[in-house]
Scaffold this motif. Structure first.
Motif, PDB file in Angstrom:
ATOM      1  N   ALA A 172     -95.212  89.148  21.802  1.00 19.00           N
ATOM      2  CA  ALA A 172     -95.420  87.987  21.853  1.00 19.00           C
ATOM      3  C   ALA A 172     -94.237  87.268  22.150  1.00 19.00           C
ATOM      4  O   ALA A 172     -93.176  88.288  22.395  1.00 19.00           O
ATOM      5  N   SER A 173     -94.403  86.228  23.557  1.00 15.51           N
ATOM      6  CA  SER A 173     -92.867  86.083  23.988  1.00 15.51           C
ATOM      7  C   SER A 173     -92.257  85.949  23.306  1.00 15.51           C
ATOM      8  O   SER A 173     -91.047  85.453  23.834  1.00 15.51           O
ATOM      9  N   GLU A 174     -92.422  85.089  21.642  1.00 10.87           N
ATOM     10  CA  GLU A 174     -90.907  85.510  21.068  1.00 10.87           C
ATOM     11  C   GLU A 174     -90.441  86.357  21.428  1.00 10.87           C
ATOM     12  O   GLU A 174     -89.091  86.797  21.071  1.00 10.87           O
ATOM     13  N   GLN A 175     -90.890  87.230  21.211  1.00 12.55           N
ATOM     14  CA  GLN A 175     -90.690  88.605  20.845  1.00 12.55           C
ATOM     15  C   GLN A 175     -89.851  89.194  22.541  1.00 12.55           C
ATOM     16  O   GLN A 175     -88.641  90.551  22.013  1.00 12.55           O
ATOM     17  N   ILE A 176     -89.533  88.754  22.934  1.00 16.58           N
ATOM     18  CA  ILE A 176     -89.042  89.628  24.472  1.00 16.58           C
ATOM     19  C   ILE A 176     -87.886  88.214  24.679  1.00 16.58           C
ATOM     20  O   ILE A 176     -88.069  87.417  24.687  1.00 16.58           O
ATOM     21  N   ILE A 177     -86.916  88.994  24.852  1.00 16.86           N
ATOM     22  CA  ILE A 177     -85.441  88.686  25.792  1.00 16.86           C
ATOM     23  C   ILE A 177     -85.505  88.792  26.937  1.00 16.86           C
ATOM     24  O   ILE A 177     -85.649  89.924  27.139  1.00 16.86           O
ATOM     25  N   ILE A 178     -84.845  88.072  27.807  1.00 15.76           N
ATOM     26  CA  ILE A 178     -84.275  88.384  29.544  1.00 15.76           C
ATOM     27  C   ILE A 178     -83.224  88.331  30.083  1.00 15.76           C
ATOM     28  O   ILE A 178     -82.559  87.069  29.341  1.00 15.76           O
ATOM     29  N   GLY A 179     -82.228  89.053  30.437  1.00 25.18           N
ATOM     30  CA  GLY A 179     -81.489  89.243  30.781  1.00 25.18           C
ATOM     31  C   GLY A 179     -81.230  89.065  31.969  1.00 25.18           C
ATOM     32  O   GLY A 179     -81.658  89.803  32.852  1.00 25.18           O
ATOM     33  N   ALA A 180     -79.595  88.992  32.461  1.00 34.01           N
ATOM     34  CA  ALA A 180     -78.930  88.655  33.800  1.00 34.01           C
ATOM     35  C   ALA A 180     -79.029  90.935  33.543  1.00 34.01           C
ATOM     36  O   ALA A 180     -79.074  91.069  35.593  1.00 34.01           O
ATOM     37  N   THR A 181     -78.068  91.422  33.052  1.00 31.62           N
ATOM     38  CA  THR A 181     -77.825  92.777  33.594  1.00 31.62           C
ATOM     39  C   THR A 181     -78.842  93.540  32.735  1.00 31.62           C
ATOM     40  O   THR A 181     -78.146  93.561  31.499  1.00 31.62           O
ATOM     41  N   PRO A 182     -79.033  95.407  32.605  1.00 28.08           N
ATOM     42  CA  PRO A 182     -79.358  96.097  31.871  1.00 28.08           C
ATOM     43  C   PRO A 182     -77.712  96.288  30.745  1.00 28.08           C
ATOM     44  O   PRO A 182     -78.412  96.456  29.378  1.00 28.08           O
ATOM     45  N   GLN A 183     -76.658  96.078  31.357  1.00 30.03           N
ATOM     46  CA  GLN A 183     -75.622  96.571  30.535  1.00 30.03           C
ATOM     47  C   GLN A 183     -75.032  94.846  29.496  1.00 30.03           C
ATOM     48  O   GLN A 183     -75.231  95.092  27.828  1.00 30.03           O
ATOM     49  N   GLN A 184     -75.685  93.489  29.898  1.00 28.92           N
ATOM     50  CA  GLN A 184     -76.457  92.484  28.913  1.00 28.92           C
ATOM     51  C   GLN A 184     -76.919  92.663  27.747  1.00 28.92           C
ATOM     52  O   GLN A 184     -76.614  92.746  26.249  1.00 28.92           O
ATOM     53  N   VAL A 186     -78.248  96.151  26.236  1.00 28.01           N
ATOM     54  CA  VAL A 186     -78.128  96.889  26.009  1.00 28.01           C
ATOM     55  C   VAL A 186     -76.882  96.686  24.832  1.00 28.01           C
ATOM     56  O   VAL A 186     -77.435  96.494  23.613  1.00 28.01           O
ATOM     57  N   SER A 187     -76.273  95.334  25.309  1.00 29.25           N
ATOM     58  CA  SER A 187     -75.053  95.083  24.253  1.00 29.25           C
ATOM     59  C   SER A 187     -75.953  94.242  23.081  1.00 29.25           C
ATOM     60  O   SER A 187     -75.437  94.474  22.200  1.00 29.25           O
ATOM     61  N   LEU A 188     -76.400  93.199  24.077  1.00 34.96           N
ATOM     62  CA  LEU A 188     -77.427  92.177  22.923  1.00 34.96           C
ATOM     63  C   LEU A 188     -78.203  93.136  22.250  1.00 34.96           C
ATOM     64  O   LEU A 188     -77.977  92.912  20.416  1.00 34.96           O
TER      65      LEU A 188
END
Length: 212
Positions: A172-184, A186-188
């Motif tokens: 579901a779209s609620e299960q997807i998180i879009i970030g700026a960088t891979p490091q961000q 992975v940290s999340l």
């Protein structure tokens, strides 16, 4: 399944009723597993799209989608006027012998894999800026200064659809998180996982990775 002259001949039909995944994904996974288990050796040609579709009683588009997915992941390659050939070599971990690749080697760097290095001279900046300005202008009235913390909903919804079509992943779209960088990201991800139940390991890549 048998081999004749370097080509694979299907002698059975897959039972698609045993799996709820899309038909193309089941065909893709069958060939992928055969390649990884070395039942389908390097250099062998898969059956043509037409013959595979006839054997499995599916449409040619279904088989073509499966083949294109195998191509995109580097398992097979479309050889002009010959067909789809297996080009994936199974790595033997723990072996002391390694295949020797013939060729002349020089000190000249052809591919730079160091993180953060972008070949800007090859990137179409003019077309990129033009498309970006058109999109911003088109959606200017609906533009929000503070967006969704998980990423734009429309983008997450489209990614959810593509994940199902390309990988058979139901999300579901609620299960997807879009970030700026891979490091961000992975940290999340590490923050979401309880360290009392999970052990998290990451690679320690070298400072530079170049291929000459």
């Amino acid at each position: 399944m048998s081999r004749n002259g370097g080509s694979i001949i299907l002698e059975f039909s897959l039972d698609f009723s045993l799996d709820r995944k899309p038909l193309f994904y089941q065909i893709y996974d069958y060939f992928k597993q055969g390649i990884l288990k070395e039942q389908l050796p390097y250099g062998t040609f898969l059956p043509s799209i037409r013959s595979c579709a006839q054997s499995l009683k599916v449409s040619k588009n279904t088989v073509e989608s499966a083949y294109q997915l195998l191509v995109s992941e580097g398992y097979i390659s479309n050889i002009p006027k010959k067909g789809y050939q297996i080009v994936h070599l199974v790595q033997k971990f723990g072996s002391k012998s390694f295949p020797i690749v013939s060729g002349d080697y020089t000190d000249e760097v052809r591919i730079d894999f160091r993180y953060g290095n972008i070949e800007l001279s090859s990137f179409p900046l003019n077309q990129w800026n033009k498309a970006r300005n058109q999109i911003i202008g088109h959606y200017q009235r609906n533009y929000e200064v503070e967006g969704d913390s998980q990423g734009e909903y429309a983008l997450r919804k489209e990614l959810s659809r593509l994940l199902f079509e390309a990988r058979g992943v139901i999300s579901a779209s609620e299960q997807i998180i879009i970030g700026a960088t891979p490091q961000q990201l992975v940290s999340l991800l590490c923050q979401l996982m309880d360290t009392r139940d999970y052990v998290i390991g990451v690679e320690d890549p070298p400072s530079s990775f170049l291929i000459s």
